[in-house]
Design a protein around this motif. Structure first.
Motif, PDB file in Angstrom:
ATOM      1  N   LEU A  70     -19.088  19.438   5.132  1.00  0.00           N
ATOM      2  CA  LEU A  70     -18.571  19.872   3.825  1.00  0.00           C
ATOM      3  C   LEU A  70     -19.581  19.615   2.706  1.00  0.00           C
ATOM      4  O   LEU A  70     -19.616  20.355   1.720  1.00  0.00           O
ATOM      5  N   ASP A  71     -20.405  18.576   2.848  1.00  0.00           N
ATOM      6  CA  ASP A  71     -21.459  18.328   1.852  1.00  0.00           C
ATOM      7  C   ASP A  71     -22.399  19.522   1.776  1.00  0.00           C
ATOM      8  O   ASP A  71     -22.746  19.992   0.690  1.00  0.00           O
ATOM      9  N   TYR A  72     -22.806  20.012   2.935  1.00  0.00           N
ATOM     10  CA  TYR A  72     -23.709  21.169   2.966  1.00  0.00           C
ATOM     11  C   TYR A  72     -23.012  22.436   2.491  1.00  0.00           C
ATOM     12  O   TYR A  72     -23.585  23.222   1.732  1.00  0.00           O
ATOM     13  N   ILE A  73     -21.775  22.637   2.940  1.00  0.00           N
ATOM     14  CA  ILE A  73     -21.063  23.861   2.562  1.00  0.00           C
ATOM     15  C   ILE A  73     -20.933  23.967   1.051  1.00  0.00           C
ATOM     16  O   ILE A  73     -21.221  25.010   0.441  1.00  0.00           O
ATOM     17  N   TYR A  74     -20.489  22.889   0.417  1.00  0.00           N
ATOM     18  CA  TYR A  74     -20.305  22.931  -1.044  1.00  0.00           C
ATOM     19  C   TYR A  74     -21.635  23.003  -1.786  1.00  0.00           C
ATOM     20  O   TYR A  74     -21.688  23.478  -2.927  1.00  0.00           O
ATOM     21  N   SER A  75     -22.719  22.558  -1.140  1.00  0.00           N
ATOM     22  CA  SER A  75     -24.033  22.617  -1.793  1.00  0.00           C
ATOM     23  C   SER A  75     -24.669  23.997  -1.696  1.00  0.00           C
ATOM     24  O   SER A  75     -25.340  24.435  -2.630  1.00  0.00           O
ATOM     25  N   VAL A  76     -24.464  24.684  -0.565  1.00  0.00           N
ATOM     26  CA  VAL A  76     -25.164  25.959  -0.360  1.00  0.00           C
ATOM     27  C   VAL A  76     -24.347  27.166  -0.829  1.00  0.00           C
ATOM     28  O   VAL A  76     -24.904  28.255  -1.007  1.00  0.00           O
ATOM     29  N   THR A  77     -23.033  26.987  -1.027  1.00  0.00           N
ATOM     30  CA  THR A  77     -22.197  28.131  -1.399  1.00  0.00           C
ATOM     31  C   THR A  77     -21.962  28.182  -2.903  1.00  0.00           C
ATOM     32  O   THR A  77     -21.926  27.158  -3.583  1.00  0.00           O
ATOM     33  N   ASP A  78     -21.781  29.393  -3.399  1.00  0.00           N
ATOM     34  CA  ASP A  78     -21.389  29.580  -4.793  1.00  0.00           C
ATOM     35  C   ASP A  78     -19.878  29.420  -4.948  1.00  0.00           C
ATOM     36  O   ASP A  78     -19.378  29.045  -6.001  1.00  0.00           O
ATOM     37  N   GLN A  79     -19.150  29.734  -3.881  1.00  0.00           N
ATOM     38  CA  GLN A  79     -17.700  29.584  -3.865  1.00  0.00           C
ATOM     39  C   GLN A  79     -17.248  29.415  -2.422  1.00  0.00           C
ATOM     40  O   GLN A  79     -17.727  30.107  -1.533  1.00  0.00           O
ATOM     41  N   PHE A  80     -16.340  28.460  -2.175  1.00  0.00           N
ATOM     42  CA  PHE A  80     -15.872  28.209  -0.819  1.00  0.00           C
ATOM     43  C   PHE A  80     -14.358  28.077  -0.805  1.00  0.00           C
ATOM     44  O   PHE A  80     -13.770  27.385  -1.632  1.00  0.00           O
ATOM     45  N   ILE A  81     -13.728  28.764   0.136  1.00  0.00           N
ATOM     46  CA  ILE A  81     -12.281  28.698   0.310  1.00  0.00           C
ATOM     47  C   ILE A  81     -12.009  28.217   1.729  1.00  0.00           C
ATOM     48  O   ILE A  81     -12.282  28.935   2.705  1.00  0.00           O
ATOM     49  N   GLU A  82     -11.481  27.007   1.854  1.00  0.00           N
ATOM     50  CA  GLU A  82     -11.204  26.454   3.180  1.00  0.00           C
ATOM     51  C   GLU A  82      -9.918  27.050   3.744  1.00  0.00           C
ATOM     52  O   GLU A  82      -8.926  27.227   3.035  1.00  0.00           O
TER      53      GLU A  82
END
Length: 315
Positions: A70-82
């Motif tokens: 999740l650290d990487y996902i939130y860092s590399v994405t402009d928007q994330f919906i789990e």
């Protein structure tokens, strides 16, 4: 947290901090000594991290400050919906996934998630997914395929959960089904090992057009401790087991089991999480462009050929 092989570096850095305080407004000779010590520390760091043993790399892959999925996902994405749930049993917190955007492109992210403290580790089951975790991952992959969106998986697990209840709910079947289905996905699939890549727990989300490893990670059928306990009836031989398993990124690349190695900052990914995330983001965007030039059938054929050619066979 300091690992054993990092202690000499830490001692010099503590000495450097003291010297810097003394050097404030001091004579040029003292300031020169500070610069010399800084150069020596940098040299020691390079020598240390370039010559790590296999066991030391395993230790780095488990560093408690290391970035998780999740650290990487939130860092590399402009928007994330789990997205949650396998639509059969429950939602497995050890496996996370959802849609995110990178440079305007929508991508499905899936990966194992560990916890930072005791409560989180228990909630995430130490990154060991149950069958419903792998079924959730497959559901999200099929959703991504339906909408024509690429899939990125982040692998970081000590293995699939080995509990009786997991076996009762079909742990082996869930992983096997994922293996079969991932070979036939029509969208690009990139798998990145960001920490531990152990056994079927890693393979359950590890079949892709490109399988990449971060520099200080490991990928093997078994952990060094478990291998040691089987061969020597003791965990005390884990260092020897790690050497015998040849489980580092360099080993895997040499054997042709992974497609590439992503370099980490000096000292490990946890020393510069932002920089590491940006490196991964660039690798993802570049690889997606490369895979986008191929037709779905070409990607499937190459995927099958790549994994089918692994190993040694004798008639």
């Amino acid at each position: 947290m300091l690992l054993d092989f990092e202690k000499p570096i830490a001692e010099l850095e503590a000495k450097l901090a003291d010297m810097k305080q003394l050097a404030e407004g001091s004579d040029p000779e003292m300031q020169s000594a500070v610069k010399t010590l800084e150069q020596n520390i940098l040299k020691l760091k390079r020598e240390t991290y370039q010559n790590l043993t296999r066991w030391q790399r395993v230790q780095l892959s488990r560093h408690p400050d290391r970035p998780y999925t999740l650290d990487y996902i939130y860092s590399v994405t402009d928007q994330f919906i789990e997205l949650h749930g396998d639509r059969t049993v429950s939602d497995d917190p050890a496996m996370v996934g959802g849609f995110g955007t990178i440079e305007g492109q929508t991508v499905m992210f899936i990966g194992q998630q560990k916890g930072r403290n005791t409560k989180q580790r228990q909630q995430r089951n130490f990154g060991m997914a149950n069958p419903e975790g792998y079924r959730k991952a497959l559901r999200l992959m099929k959703m991504a395929e339906k909408f024509g969106k690429p899939i990125i998986t982040f692998i970081d697990t000590p293995g699939a959960f080995p509990g009786i209840e997991a076996e009762e709910r079909g742990q082996g079947e869930a992983i096997a089904r994922n293996l079969r289905e991932m070979f036939m996905l029509k969208v690009p699939v990139i798998c990145i090992i960001i920490g531990e890549g152990a056994s079927g727990g890693a393979l359950g989300i590890g079949i892709g057009d490109r399988v990449l490893m971060l520099e200080n990670t490991w990928y093997s059928v078994i952990s060094p401790e478990s291998c040691s306990s089987i061969l020597w009836r003791s965990w005390n031989y884990k260092e020897q087991a790690a050497e015998a398993l040849k489980l580092t990124a360099e080993d895997m690349k040499q054997f042709g089991l992974v497609d590439g190695i992503i370099p980490e900052p000096l000292g490990g990914a946890h020393t510069d999480t932002t920089g590491m995330a940006q490196t991964i983001k660039q690798v993802i965007t570049d690889t997606l462009k490369e895979l986008g030039a191929l037709s779905p059938q070409q990607r499937i054929n190459q995927r099958i050929e790549k994994f089918g050619s692994m190993g040694v066979f004798k008639d």
